[in-house]
Design a protein around this motif. Sequence first.
Motif, PDB file in Angstrom:
ATOM      1  N   ASP A  97       0.835  -1.199   0.000  1.00 35.23           N
ATOM      2  CA  ASP A  97       0.000   0.000   0.000  1.00 35.23           C
ATOM      3  C   ASP A  97       0.874   1.254   0.000  1.00 35.23           C
ATOM      4  N   ARG A  98       0.223   2.381  -0.031  1.00 30.57           N
ATOM      5  CA  ARG A  98       0.944   3.654  -0.068  1.00 30.57           C
ATOM      6  C   ARG A  98       1.809   3.850   1.168  1.00 30.57           C
ATOM      7  N   GLN A  99       1.322   3.453   2.320  1.00 31.99           N
ATOM      8  CA  GLN A  99       2.026   3.708   3.567  1.00 31.99           C
ATOM      9  C   GLN A  99       2.642   2.470   4.199  1.00 31.99           C
ATOM     10  N   VAL A 100       2.186   1.272   3.808  1.00 33.53           N
ATOM     11  CA  VAL A 100       2.641   0.073   4.489  1.00 33.53           C
ATOM     12  C   VAL A 100       2.738  -1.084   3.503  1.00 33.53           C
ATOM     13  N   ASN A 101       3.715  -1.949   3.739  1.00 34.93           N
ATOM     14  CA  ASN A 101       3.878  -3.186   2.984  1.00 34.93           C
ATOM     15  C   ASN A 101       3.832  -4.338   3.995  1.00 34.93           C
ATOM     16  N   PHE A 102       2.903  -5.278   3.792  1.00 34.58           N
ATOM     17  CA  PHE A 102       2.741  -6.368   4.755  1.00 34.58           C
ATOM     18  C   PHE A 102       2.354  -7.653   4.036  1.00 34.58           C
ATOM     19  N   THR A 103       2.536  -8.771   4.718  1.00 36.85           N
ATOM     20  CA  THR A 103       2.193 -10.095   4.196  1.00 36.85           C
ATOM     21  C   THR A 103       1.261 -10.798   5.172  1.00 36.85           C
ATOM     22  N   ALA A 104       0.133 -11.292   4.654  1.00 34.56           N
ATOM     23  CA  ALA A 104      -0.815 -12.075   5.449  1.00 34.56           C
ATOM     24  C   ALA A 104      -0.793 -13.518   4.944  1.00 34.56           C
ATOM     25  N   THR A 105      -0.628 -14.460   5.863  1.00 29.36           N
ATOM     26  CA  THR A 105      -0.553 -15.879   5.523  1.00 29.36           C
ATOM     27  C   THR A 105      -1.412 -16.678   6.486  1.00 29.36           C
ATOM     28  N   GLY A 106      -2.262 -17.557   5.958  1.00 28.80           N
ATOM     29  CA  GLY A 106      -3.062 -18.373   6.861  1.00 28.80           C
ATOM     30  C   GLY A 106      -4.096 -19.216   6.145  1.00 28.80           C
ATOM     31  N   ALA A 137     -10.735 -18.205  10.665  1.00 25.64           N
ATOM     32  CA  ALA A 137      -9.415 -18.160  10.038  1.00 25.64           C
ATOM     33  C   ALA A 137      -8.335 -18.128  11.105  1.00 25.64           C
ATOM     34  N   SER A 138      -7.227 -18.790  10.801  1.00 25.24           N
ATOM     35  CA  SER A 138      -6.040 -18.752  11.643  1.00 25.24           C
ATOM     36  C   SER A 138      -4.886 -18.295  10.761  1.00 25.24           C
ATOM     37  N   PHE A 139      -4.179 -17.214  11.166  1.00 27.03           N
ATOM     38  CA  PHE A 139      -3.220 -16.620  10.250  1.00 27.03           C
ATOM     39  C   PHE A 139      -2.143 -15.847  10.995  1.00 27.03           C
ATOM     40  N   SER A 140      -1.186 -15.347  10.241  1.00 25.58           N
ATOM     41  CA  SER A 140      -0.128 -14.488  10.776  1.00 25.58           C
ATOM     42  C   SER A 140       0.066 -13.319   9.820  1.00 25.58           C
ATOM     43  N   GLN A 141       0.646 -12.238  10.328  1.00 27.04           N
ATOM     44  CA  GLN A 141       0.947 -11.066   9.504  1.00 27.04           C
ATOM     45  C   GLN A 141       2.388 -10.617   9.771  1.00 27.04           C
ATOM     46  N   THR A 142       3.043 -10.220   8.680  1.00 24.88           N
ATOM     47  CA  THR A 142       4.405  -9.712   8.781  1.00 24.88           C
ATOM     48  C   THR A 142       4.437  -8.287   8.268  1.00 24.88           C
ATOM     49  N   LEU A 143       4.846  -7.374   9.119  1.00 23.46           N
ATOM     50  CA  LEU A 143       5.000  -5.972   8.720  1.00 23.46           C
ATOM     51  C   LEU A 143       6.360  -5.824   8.046  1.00 23.46           C
ATOM     52  N   LEU A 175      -2.814 -15.292  15.186  1.00 19.03           N
ATOM     53  CA  LEU A 175      -3.984 -14.435  15.007  1.00 19.03           C
ATOM     54  C   LEU A 175      -5.164 -15.278  14.532  1.00 19.03           C
ATOM     55  N   ASN A 176      -6.362 -14.797  14.793  1.00 15.41           N
ATOM     56  CA  ASN A 176      -7.554 -15.515  14.334  1.00 15.41           C
ATOM     57  C   ASN A 176      -8.698 -14.531  14.142  1.00 15.41           C
ATOM     58  N   ALA A 177      -9.708 -14.979  13.404  1.00 15.60           N
ATOM     59  CA  ALA A 177     -10.890 -14.151  13.147  1.00 15.60           C
ATOM     60  C   ALA A 177     -12.109 -15.043  12.952  1.00 15.60           C
ATOM     61  N   HIS A 178     -13.281 -14.525  13.307  1.00 12.90           N
ATOM     62  CA  HIS A 178     -14.558 -15.224  13.149  1.00 12.90           C
ATOM     63  C   HIS A 178     -15.525 -14.276  12.442  1.00 12.90           C
ATOM     64  N   TRP A 179     -16.254 -14.799  11.475  1.00 13.93           N
ATOM     65  CA  TRP A 179     -17.237 -13.969  10.779  1.00 13.93           C
ATOM     66  C   TRP A 179     -18.342 -14.833  10.180  1.00 13.93           C
ATOM     67  N   ALA A 180     -19.418 -14.182   9.785  1.00 10.57           N
ATOM     68  CA  ALA A 180     -20.556 -14.840   9.149  1.00 10.57           C
ATOM     69  C   ALA A 180     -20.680 -14.342   7.709  1.00 10.57           C
ATOM     70  N   LEU A 205     -17.852  -9.363  10.153  1.00 13.13           N
ATOM     71  CA  LEU A 205     -16.795  -9.748  11.086  1.00 13.13           C
ATOM     72  C   LEU A 205     -17.230  -9.418  12.507  1.00 13.13           C
ATOM     73  N   PHE A 206     -17.292 -10.432  13.370  1.00 11.58           N
ATOM     74  CA  PHE A 206     -17.737 -10.154  14.735  1.00 11.58           C
ATOM     75  C   PHE A 206     -16.681 -10.462  15.789  1.00 11.58           C
ATOM     76  N   ALA A 207     -15.518 -10.986  15.430  1.00 10.51           N
ATOM     77  CA  ALA A 207     -14.445 -11.178  16.407  1.00 10.51           C
ATOM     78  C   ALA A 207     -13.142 -11.418  15.675  1.00 10.51           C
ATOM     79  N   ASP A 208     -12.056 -10.750  16.120  1.00  7.23           N
ATOM     80  CA  ASP A 208     -10.724 -11.015  15.579  1.00  7.23           C
ATOM     81  C   ASP A 208      -9.669 -10.613  16.596  1.00  7.23           C
ATOM     82  N   LYS A 209      -8.607 -11.393  16.628  1.00 10.73           N
ATOM     83  CA  LYS A 209      -7.483 -11.109  17.514  1.00 10.73           C
ATOM     84  C   LYS A 209      -6.489 -10.238  16.768  1.00 10.73           C
ATOM     85  N   LYS A 210      -6.269  -9.023  17.252  1.00 12.65           N
ATOM     86  CA  LYS A 210      -5.402  -8.065  16.571  1.00 12.65           C
ATOM     87  C   LYS A 210      -4.004  -8.052  17.177  1.00 12.65           C
ATOM     88  N   PRO A 211      -2.997  -7.829  16.349  1.00  8.54           N
ATOM     89  CA  PRO A 211      -1.625  -7.749  16.880  1.00  8.54           C
ATOM     90  C   PRO A 211      -1.397  -6.437  17.615  1.00  8.54           C
TER      91      PRO A 211
END
Length: 257
Positions: A97-106, A137-143, A175-180, A205-211
């Motif tokens: 993105d314009r301000q951040v580069n990150f990787t999401a894997t899960g 979902a179960s995942f990780s993020q790298t800044l 990290l994890n997230a729950h949604w319908a 999205l009704f629940a997620d664990k944020k870093p």
Amino acid sequence: MRTQSILKYFISLGIMLLAAQGFGQVANDTITPATQVAVPAAKSDRYGIRLGVDLNKIAKGFYTDDYRGLEIVGDYRLSKKLYAAAEIGNEDYTIDDRQVNFTATGSYLKVGFDYNAYENWLDMENMIYVGFRYSIASFSQTLNSYKIYDDRLIIDGVRYLDEVTVVSGREYTSLNAHWAEVVGGIKAEVFDNLYLGFSIRLNLLFADKKPDNFDNLYIPGYNRTYAGSFGAGFNYTVSYFIPLYKKTAKPAEADTP
């Protein structure tokens, strides 16, 4: 006199024969033997498992840099209209993105049901359906890096705002997230037991664990989180139906020919 009597006898006999023939014809027209009534054969519906893949995620890996994804889709017919449905997948996505580069894997799993609102004719098994999914979902993020603005640059006594890229490489795990999901879509048989499909998903999205000191900007299976708790997605699928058994439809359930 004798000749006239004989003539009257034959005339009376002819009239009686004509009357008897006419009565027999009327009887044949009004009474149909039971053996001549056509009885339609009972219709049977096929039940089994349909398995396939999401073509959209496979194709995205070719035209989008730094993306790899695979989703397996499936459903199992429970009744004439109701299907149990599920999707399981994995994504590895680097976003610049314009301000951040990150990787999401899960990985993620979605389970629920589909209701077929389409009235098939004869042996057709197409679907126009609505459904629901509970997803996790179960995942990780790298800044990888981010940009900041530094106003310490001074040239000829003029202060300038300088953009600086900071390389981080910090990884956030567990990290994890729950949604319908509310689902709407179609599935059409293009060849024997081979189906093409398309679906649209509206996510809540009704629940997620944020870093710590960061956010879940992309959740595998959910998509981008720019809109807060609401999101959307879609898929294109190709799937194959594996018939397991047949069930005779009840008269009230028979399709209209």
